[in-house]
Enzyme design. Structure first.
Site, PDB file in Angstrom:
ATOM      1  N   PRO A 142       0.801  -1.224   0.000  1.00  0.00           N
ATOM      2  CA  PRO A 142       0.000   0.000   0.000  1.00  0.00           C
ATOM      3  C   PRO A 142       0.837   1.279   0.000  1.00  0.00           C
ATOM      4  CG  PRO A 142      -0.094  -1.077   2.149  1.00  0.00           C
ATOM      5  CD  PRO A 142       0.554  -2.046   1.194  1.00  0.00           C
ATOM      6  N   ASN A 143       0.335   2.244  -0.752  1.00  0.00           N
ATOM      7  CA  ASN A 143       0.879   3.609  -0.850  1.00  0.00           C
ATOM      8  C   ASN A 143       2.177   3.701  -1.644  1.00  0.00           C
ATOM      9  OD1 ASN A 143      -1.219   4.827   0.740  1.00  0.00           O
ATOM     10  ND2 ASN A 143      -0.297   3.857   2.524  1.00  0.00           N
ATOM     11  N   TYR A 175      11.129   8.932   1.204  1.00  0.00           N
ATOM     12  CA  TYR A 175      11.090   7.880   0.176  1.00  0.00           C
ATOM     13  C   TYR A 175      11.746   8.273  -1.145  1.00  0.00           C
ATOM     14  CZ  TYR A 175       7.846   5.799   3.479  1.00  0.00           C
ATOM     15  OH  TYR A 175       7.293   5.267   4.610  1.00  0.00           O
ATOM     16  N   ASN A 184       8.091  -5.654  -0.643  1.00  0.00           N
ATOM     17  CA  ASN A 184       7.964  -4.494   0.229  1.00  0.00           C
ATOM     18  C   ASN A 184       6.479  -4.392   0.538  1.00  0.00           C
ATOM     19  OD1 ASN A 184       7.800  -2.084   1.556  1.00  0.00           O
ATOM     20  ND2 ASN A 184       8.912  -0.888   0.012  1.00  0.00           N
ATOM     21  N   ALA A 238       3.074  -0.659   4.866  1.00  0.00           N
ATOM     22  CA  ALA A 238       2.560  -0.663   6.249  1.00  0.00           C
ATOM     23  C   ALA A 238       2.038  -2.036   6.670  1.00  0.00           C
ATOM     24  CB  ALA A 238       1.450   0.380   6.381  1.00  0.00           C
ATOM     25  N   ARG A 293      13.116   4.718  12.479  1.00  0.00           N
ATOM     26  CA  ARG A 293      11.843   5.451  12.444  1.00  0.00           C
ATOM     27  C   ARG A 293      10.979   5.110  13.669  1.00  0.00           C
ATOM     28  NH1 ARG A 293       9.234   4.966   6.729  1.00  0.00           N
ATOM     29  NH2 ARG A 293       8.077   6.738   7.594  1.00  0.00           N
ATOM     30  N   ARG A 340       5.079  11.046  -2.453  1.00  0.00           N
ATOM     31  CA  ARG A 340       4.808  10.658  -1.066  1.00  0.00           C
ATOM     32  C   ARG A 340       6.033  10.923  -0.186  1.00  0.00           C
ATOM     33  NH1 ARG A 340       4.693   4.473   1.262  1.00  0.00           N
ATOM     34  NH2 ARG A 340       4.039   5.066   3.349  1.00  0.00           N
ATOM     35  N   GLU A 369      12.859  -9.495   2.008  1.00  0.00           N
ATOM     36  CA  GLU A 369      12.080  -8.324   2.423  1.00  0.00           C
ATOM     37  C   GLU A 369      12.882  -7.065   2.119  1.00  0.00           C
ATOM     38  OE1 GLU A 369      11.248  -8.273   6.630  1.00  0.00           O
ATOM     39  OE2 GLU A 369      10.112  -6.383   6.494  1.00  0.00           O
ATOM     40  N   HIS A 426      12.737  -2.575   2.154  1.00  0.00           N
ATOM     41  CA  HIS A 426      12.103  -1.291   2.455  1.00  0.00           C
ATOM     42  C   HIS A 426      13.008  -0.203   1.906  1.00  0.00           C
ATOM     43  CE1 HIS A 426       9.193  -3.157   5.140  1.00  0.00           C
ATOM     44  NE2 HIS A 426      10.196  -3.883   5.583  1.00  0.00           N
TER      45      HIS A 426
HETATM   46  C1  DQA Z   1       8.186   1.147   3.782  1.00  0.00           C
HETATM   47  C2  DQA Z   1       8.282   1.383   5.293  1.00  0.00           C
HETATM   48  C3  DQA Z   1       6.937   1.169   5.954  1.00  0.00           C
HETATM   49  O1  DQA Z   1       7.038   1.404   7.363  1.00  0.00           O
HETATM   50  C4  DQA Z   1       5.908   2.113   5.379  1.00  0.00           C
HETATM   51  O2  DQA Z   1       4.634   1.870   5.948  1.00  0.00           O
HETATM   52  C5  DQA Z   1       5.836   2.055   3.891  1.00  0.00           C
HETATM   53  C6  DQA Z   1       7.097   2.000   3.149  1.00  0.00           C
HETATM   54  C7  DQA Z   1       9.515   1.480   3.069  1.00  0.00           C
HETATM   55  O3  DQA Z   1       9.680   1.039   1.938  1.00  0.00           O
HETATM   56  O4  DQA Z   1      10.361   2.175   3.627  1.00  0.00           O
HETATM   57  O5  DQA Z   1       4.790   2.138   3.292  1.00  0.00           O
HETATM   58  O6  DQA Z   1       7.904  -0.223   3.566  1.00  0.00           O
END
Ligand code: DQA
Length: 145
Positions: free
Chosen positions: A11-12, A24, A75, A78, A108, A19, A99, A101
């Site tokens: 998501p997002n 990011y 990835n 959230a 964070r 964003r 995994e 990110h």
């Molecule tokens: C994320 C880190 C997560 O905590 C966050 O909710 C994201 C992006 C990252 O790529 O840094 O949506 O996965």
């Protein structure tokens, strides 16, 4: 192409570029996909690149790895910090999982310090922006060789 890998974004991550760019970066999801395709080609890896904002769609995509891919780079955004359903789907995958990110989740908020993805994953790469995915592709190549 020797191997086929799924890169799955949660998501997002479709909002990359606009964003929270201070966290990011300014590259879009499309830019990220192009970088991954170029690096995968050097490694003789064929990529499927999927993004969804929906937990169930992510679970469906994870289940598809069992029959359709040699490995998974994920990835989960959230959902990494909340989703037992994604954890359980990942536990059924009998292929390497990495995994990733973009941000360093350990620098964070405390709620980002636990990830349901980490236990089923072979390893975790975070904090290198788009390069987290490039590093994951190289690591995946080694795992599959
Ligand atoms: C994320 C880190 C997560 O905590 C966050 O909710 C994201 C992006 C990252 O790529 O840094 O949506 O996965």
């Amino acid at each position: 192409m020797n191997h086929t890998i799924l890169i799955l974004n949660g998501p997002n991550l479709n909002m990359l570029g606009s964003r929270e760019p201070e966290i990011y970066g300014t590259q879009t999801l499309d830019d990220l996909q192009q970088v991954c395709i170029a690096h995968a080609a050097l490694l003789s890896i064929a990529l499927t690149f999927v993004q969804s904002n929906h937990e169930g769609e992510l679970v469906d995509a994870i289940q598809s790895v069992r029959s359709a891919h040699d490995g998974l780079i994920i990835n989960a955004g959230a959902f990494s910090h909340t989703s037992v359903a994604i954890h359980d789907a990942l536990m059924m995958v009998d292929k390497p999982i990495i995994e990733v990110h973009l941000s360093n989740i350990f620098q964070r908020e405390a709620f980002r310090h636990h990830s349901y993805v980490s236990r089923p994953a072979k390893g975790v790469i975070c904090g290198f922006g788009v390069n987290s995915y490039v590093l994951a592709l190289s690591a995946m190549k080694d795992l599959l060789s």
